[in-house]
Design a protein around this motif. Structure first.
Motif, PDB file in Angstrom:
ATOM      1  N   ARG A 226      29.706  70.319  94.369  1.00 25.35           N
ATOM      2  CA  ARG A 226      29.404  68.904  94.564  1.00 25.35           C
ATOM      3  C   ARG A 226      29.448  68.191  93.217  1.00 25.35           C
ATOM      4  O   ARG A 226      28.966  68.694  92.216  1.00 25.35           O
ATOM      5  N   GLY A 227      30.068  67.040  93.185  1.00 27.34           N
ATOM      6  CA  GLY A 227      30.225  66.274  91.952  1.00 27.34           C
ATOM      7  C   GLY A 227      31.628  66.360  91.378  1.00 27.34           C
ATOM      8  O   GLY A 227      31.933  65.707  90.380  1.00 27.34           O
ATOM      9  N   ASP A 228      32.508  67.137  92.005  1.00 22.47           N
ATOM     10  CA  ASP A 228      33.885  67.279  91.541  1.00 22.47           C
ATOM     11  C   ASP A 228      34.600  65.934  91.666  1.00 22.47           C
ATOM     12  O   ASP A 228      34.571  65.291  92.715  1.00 22.47           O
ATOM     13  N   ALA A 229      35.255  65.508  90.600  1.00 25.50           N
ATOM     14  CA  ALA A 229      35.911  64.197  90.571  1.00 25.50           C
ATOM     15  C   ALA A 229      37.130  64.120  91.484  1.00 25.50           C
ATOM     16  O   ALA A 229      37.589  63.020  91.803  1.00 25.50           O
ATOM     17  N   ARG A 230      37.653  65.242  91.911  1.00 23.67           N
ATOM     18  CA  ARG A 230      38.829  65.231  92.789  1.00 23.67           C
ATOM     19  C   ARG A 230      38.498  64.818  94.216  1.00 23.67           C
ATOM     20  O   ARG A 230      39.391  64.486  94.988  1.00 23.67           O
ATOM     21  N   CYS A 231      37.219  64.811  94.589  1.00 24.78           N
ATOM     22  CA  CYS A 231      36.808  64.482  95.952  1.00 24.78           C
ATOM     23  C   CYS A 231      36.587  62.982  96.086  1.00 24.78           C
ATOM     24  O   CYS A 231      35.832  62.389  95.318  1.00 24.78           O
ATOM     25  N   ASP A 232      37.254  62.382  97.074  1.00 25.46           N
ATOM     26  CA  ASP A 232      37.011  60.968  97.358  1.00 25.46           C
ATOM     27  C   ASP A 232      35.662  60.797  98.049  1.00 25.46           C
ATOM     28  O   ASP A 232      34.981  59.799  97.858  1.00 25.46           O
ATOM     29  N   ARG A 233      35.307  61.764  98.903  1.00 28.33           N
ATOM     30  CA  ARG A 233      34.011  61.753  99.567  1.00 28.33           C
ATOM     31  C   ARG A 233      33.644  63.166  99.963  1.00 28.33           C
ATOM     32  O   ARG A 233      34.479  64.060 100.017  1.00 28.33           O
ATOM     33  N   TYR A 234      32.382  63.348 100.248  1.00 25.47           N
ATOM     34  CA  TYR A 234      31.867  64.655 100.655  1.00 25.47           C
ATOM     35  C   TYR A 234      31.426  64.591 102.102  1.00 25.47           C
ATOM     36  O   TYR A 234      30.890  63.587 102.546  1.00 25.47           O
ATOM     37  N   GLU A 235      31.667  65.680 102.798  1.00 24.99           N
ATOM     38  CA  GLU A 235      31.218  65.779 104.176  1.00 24.99           C
ATOM     39  C   GLU A 235      29.699  65.896 104.166  1.00 24.99           C
ATOM     40  O   GLU A 235      29.138  66.737 103.470  1.00 24.99           O
ATOM     41  N   GLU A 236      29.048  65.029 104.900  1.00 30.39           N
ATOM     42  CA  GLU A 236      27.584  65.045 104.990  1.00 30.39           C
ATOM     43  C   GLU A 236      27.188  65.658 106.312  1.00 30.39           C
ATOM     44  O   GLU A 236      27.389  65.073 107.361  1.00 30.39           O
ATOM     45  N   ARG A 237      26.665  66.861 106.283  1.00 27.91           N
ATOM     46  CA  ARG A 237      26.142  67.501 107.498  1.00 27.91           C
ATOM     47  C   ARG A 237      25.071  68.477 107.091  1.00 27.91           C
ATOM     48  O   ARG A 237      25.031  68.959 105.983  1.00 27.91           O
ATOM     49  N   GLU A 238      24.224  68.755 108.039  1.00 24.11           N
ATOM     50  CA  GLU A 238      23.107  69.691 107.794  1.00 24.11           C
ATOM     51  C   GLU A 238      23.518  71.079 108.163  1.00 24.11           C
ATOM     52  O   GLU A 238      24.183  71.354 109.054  1.00 24.11           O
TER      53      GLU A 238
ATOM     54  N   LYS B 256      48.596  58.004 115.814  1.00 26.65           N
ATOM     55  CA  LYS B 256      47.581  58.274 114.808  1.00 26.65           C
ATOM     56  C   LYS B 256      48.161  59.040 113.618  1.00 26.65           C
ATOM     57  O   LYS B 256      47.429  59.666 112.879  1.00 26.65           O
ATOM     58  N   SER B 257      49.480  58.990 113.439  1.00 29.66           N
ATOM     59  CA  SER B 257      50.111  59.782 112.393  1.00 29.66           C
ATOM     60  C   SER B 257      49.797  59.259 110.995  1.00 29.66           C
ATOM     61  O   SER B 257      50.184  59.863 110.019  1.00 29.66           O
ATOM     62  N   ASP B 258      49.078  58.138 110.893  1.00 31.17           N
ATOM     63  CA  ASP B 258      48.743  57.610 109.580  1.00 31.17           C
ATOM     64  C   ASP B 258      47.398  58.142 109.080  1.00 31.17           C
ATOM     65  O   ASP B 258      46.913  57.720 108.044  1.00 31.17           O
ATOM     66  N   ASN B 259      46.809  59.092 109.782  1.00 26.37           N
ATOM     67  CA  ASN B 259      45.531  59.681 109.389  1.00 26.37           C
ATOM     68  C   ASN B 259      45.494  61.154 109.760  1.00 26.37           C
ATOM     69  O   ASN B 259      46.269  61.622 110.568  1.00 26.37           O
ATOM     70  N   CYS B 260      44.547  61.861 109.160  1.00 27.20           N
ATOM     71  CA  CYS B 260      44.264  63.246 109.534  1.00 27.20           C
ATOM     72  C   CYS B 260      42.880  63.268 110.168  1.00 27.20           C
ATOM     73  O   CYS B 260      42.025  62.468 109.827  1.00 27.20           O
ATOM     74  N   PHE B 261      42.677  64.197 111.072  1.00 35.55           N
ATOM     75  CA  PHE B 261      41.402  64.325 111.763  1.00 35.55           C
ATOM     76  C   PHE B 261      40.953  65.776 111.759  1.00 35.55           C
ATOM     77  O   PHE B 261      41.776  66.675 111.789  1.00 35.55           O
ATOM     78  N   TYR B 262      39.672  65.985 111.709  1.00 36.18           N
ATOM     79  CA  TYR B 262      39.078  67.277 111.989  1.00 36.18           C
ATOM     80  C   TYR B 262      37.725  67.022 112.610  1.00 36.18           C
ATOM     81  O   TYR B 262      37.205  65.916 112.535  1.00 36.18           O
ATOM     82  N   THR B 263      37.171  68.015 113.251  1.00 34.50           N
ATOM     83  CA  THR B 263      35.901  67.815 113.939  1.00 34.50           C
ATOM     84  C   THR B 263      34.821  68.730 113.384  1.00 34.50           C
ATOM     85  O   THR B 263      35.085  69.841 112.954  1.00 34.50           O
ATOM     86  N   VAL B 264      33.608  68.204 113.398  1.00 35.09           N
ATOM     87  CA  VAL B 264      32.406  68.964 113.073  1.00 35.09           C
ATOM     88  C   VAL B 264      31.503  68.787 114.278  1.00 35.09           C
ATOM     89  O   VAL B 264      31.012  67.689 114.534  1.00 35.09           O
ATOM     90  N   GLY B 265      31.336  69.859 115.046  1.00 35.76           N
ATOM     91  CA  GLY B 265      30.589  69.738 116.300  1.00 35.76           C
ATOM     92  C   GLY B 265      31.379  68.867 117.256  1.00 35.76           C
ATOM     93  O   GLY B 265      32.486  69.197 117.631  1.00 35.76           O
ATOM     94  N   THR B 266      30.819  67.723 117.608  1.00 33.65           N
ATOM     95  CA  THR B 266      31.510  66.777 118.483  1.00 33.65           C
ATOM     96  C   THR B 266      31.954  65.529 117.740  1.00 33.65           C
ATOM     97  O   THR B 266      32.521  64.629 118.331  1.00 33.65           O
ATOM     98  N   GLN B 267      31.717  65.473 116.442  1.00 30.18           N
ATOM     99  CA  GLN B 267      32.053  64.299 115.639  1.00 30.18           C
ATOM    100  C   GLN B 267      33.440  64.457 115.018  1.00 30.18           C
ATOM    101  O   GLN B 267      33.727  65.443 114.349  1.00 30.18           O
TER     102      GLN B 267
END
Length: 92
Positions: free
Chosen positions: A80-92, A29-40
């Motif tokens: 939020r809205g910063d152009a440097r972000c490819d995506r934003y983490e969506e969580r409550e 899996k060295s072609d990606n980075c991972f982190y967890t939020v809760g169990t996801q």
């Protein structure tokens, strides 16, 4: 002299085998980075950038992370809205 060469070969052989095994066991899996939020588990491709939401009471702030790997924090005060972000983490 021949006995000395055989002994040296016997002593060095396990070290060579261990070195070869460690190169074969590269992380698949060295072609990606991972982190967890809760169990996801969240996956970020190499070179990808994600803005991770900071914990309360800073819910309107994000941290900009880039996958090199590992996942490196570039900036810790992103809105939020910063152009440097490819995506934003969506969580409550």
């Amino acid at each position: 002299m021949r006995k000395l060469a055989i002994i040296a070969l016997a002593v060095l052989s396990p070290g060579i085998a261990i070195a070869q095994d460690s190169t074969k066991k590269a992380d698949p899996k060295s072609d990606n980075c991972f982190y967890t939020v809760g169990t996801q588990a969240i996956q970020v491709p190499i070179g990808g950038r994600i803005c991770r939401r900071q914990p309360a009471p800073y819910n309107d702030k994000y941290s900009l992370l880039r996958c090199t790997p590992p996942l490196d924090e570039i900036d810790s005060d992103v809105k939020r809205g910063d152009a440097r972000c490819d995506r934003y983490e969506e969580r409550e």
